[in-house]
Scaffold this motif. Structure first.
Motif, short mmCIF file in Angstrom:
data_model
loop_
_atom_site.label_atom_id
_atom_site.label_comp_id
_atom_site.label_asym_id
_atom_site.label_seq_id
_atom_site.Cartn_x
_atom_site.Cartn_y
_atom_site.Cartn_z
N VAL A 156 0.85 -1.19 0.00
CA VAL A 156 0.00 0.00 0.00
C VAL A 156 0.89 1.25 0.00
CG1 VAL A 156 -1.84 1.24 1.21
CG2 VAL A 156 -1.86 -1.26 1.14
N LYS B 123 0.02 4.52 -0.52
CA LYS B 123 -0.62 5.81 -0.26
C LYS B 123 0.34 6.75 0.49
CE LYS B 123 -2.67 4.33 4.09
NZ LYS B 123 -3.74 3.49 4.65
N ASN C 88 -5.53 4.23 -1.51
CA ASN C 88 -6.82 4.35 -0.83
C ASN C 88 -7.59 5.61 -1.16
OD1 ASN C 88 -5.30 6.23 0.58
ND2 ASN C 88 -6.33 5.82 2.51
N MET D 58 -13.23 -8.36 2.08
CA MET D 58 -12.12 -7.61 2.66
C MET D 58 -12.55 -7.02 3.99
SD MET D 58 -11.27 -4.13 3.15
CE MET D 58 -10.18 -2.84 2.58
N VAL E 184 -10.89 -4.51 7.56
CA VAL E 184 -9.86 -3.90 8.39
C VAL E 184 -10.25 -4.25 9.83
CG1 VAL E 184 -8.87 -1.70 9.16
CG2 VAL E 184 -9.59 -1.98 6.76
N MET F 202 -2.74 -6.09 7.83
CA MET F 202 -1.93 -4.90 7.55
C MET F 202 -0.63 -5.07 8.34
SD MET F 202 -5.17 -2.21 7.49
CE MET F 202 -4.51 -1.13 8.69
N ILE G 119 -0.07 -4.27 2.90
CA ILE G 119 0.98 -3.79 3.81
C ILE G 119 1.57 -2.47 3.33
CG2 ILE G 119 3.15 -4.39 4.94
CD1 ILE G 119 1.01 -6.46 5.57
N GLY G 120 1.53 -1.47 4.20
CA GLY G 120 2.11 -0.17 3.88
C GLY G 120 3.37 0.12 4.66
#
Ligand SMILES: *Cc1c(COP(=O)(O)O)cnc(C)c1O
Length: 229
Positions: free
Chosen positions: A37, A39, A60, A163, A165, A200, A217-218
């Motif tokens: 990810v 962003k 996102n 999906m 979170v 995440m 994963i960011g």
């Protein structure tokens, strides 16, 4: 250290972590797709990640995502993972290969129309709310089957899974088991919808344990985002 070396080291560390989580859960690394990810990070980072072997990236927010897509030189699979408004669906359909955040019926005709206009079929996951708090994004579990049926009957959308979170402060193990249960119900009616996008930087082990197929994963790869990100 160059940014390239930093990203390479972070990816290697992450890979070891994913492999350890797989071995704890008795699963194979090949069962999981890593989505990095990106962003708040620049297109130059996305190009470096592609050169380091990353094939799936997540964003996102529109228009940040679209601008970055236009700047990136590599061919990647783009995942839109953030909250989506109907009036932005058409724009997102021009670059997103996958949308993880279909969380209400109203989005279905908007995405379908945008995808048809863009001449493509978009893979879609239903975002499920795992908290009892109404304000959070995601469909309540009872609404999921209706959204699944609507996606299935849309010409330019393909239902690939669910999906979520994990809610802030909740036990991620418990949350992802709830998601797995929703996934099993969806799969009975839609056997091709086998994807589970969960996990995440902070909770990937719990996601792998509960059967995730896609990790988003960011920070573990790119570093901490500024507080405003
Ligand atoms: C930012 C984001 C991620 C990545 O989170 P990290 O904690 O940076 O790994 C995953 N999923 C969604 C929906 C996000 O917005």
């Amino acid at each position: 250290m160059s940014r390239r070396d930093e990203l390479r080291t972070n990816l290697e560390t992450l890979e070891r972590r994913i492999e350890a989580a797989c071995s704890m859960a008795g699963r194979h690394r090949e069962e999981l797709t890593l989505i990095v990810v990106t962003k708040t990070y620049p297109a130059t980072d996305v190009d470096l990640l592609a050169e380091l072997g990353v094939t799936n990236v997540g964003e996102n927010r529109h228009p940040e995502a679209g601008n970055k897509f236009a700047e990136v030189d590599h061919d990647l699979r783009w995942h839109f993972v953030g909250g989506l408004q109907s009036n932005k669906a058409a724009a997102v359909c021009r670059y997103a290969d996958v949308i993880h955040s279909v969380d209400r019926l109203k989005l279905v005709p908007a995405i379908d129309k945008g995808a048809r206009a863009a001449g493509r079929v978009i893979d879609c996951l239903i975002q499920v709310s795992l908290s009892d708090d109404e304000g959070r994004s995601g469909a309540v579990p009872d609404a999921v089957m209706g959204i699944a049926a609507a996606i299935e009957s849309a010409d330019a959308m393909r239902l690939t899974g669910v999906m979520a979170v994990a809610p802030l402060g909740a036990d991620p193990d418990e949350a992802f088991v709830r998601l797995k249960n929703v996934s099993e119900r969806v799969e009975v009616a839609h056997p091709d919808a086998t994807d589970i996008s969960a996990g995440m930087s902070g909770d990937l082990e719990a996601a792998v344990k509960a059967g995730a197929t896609h990790l988003r994963i960011g920070r573990s790869v790119l570093g901490a985002r500024p507080a405003t990100g």
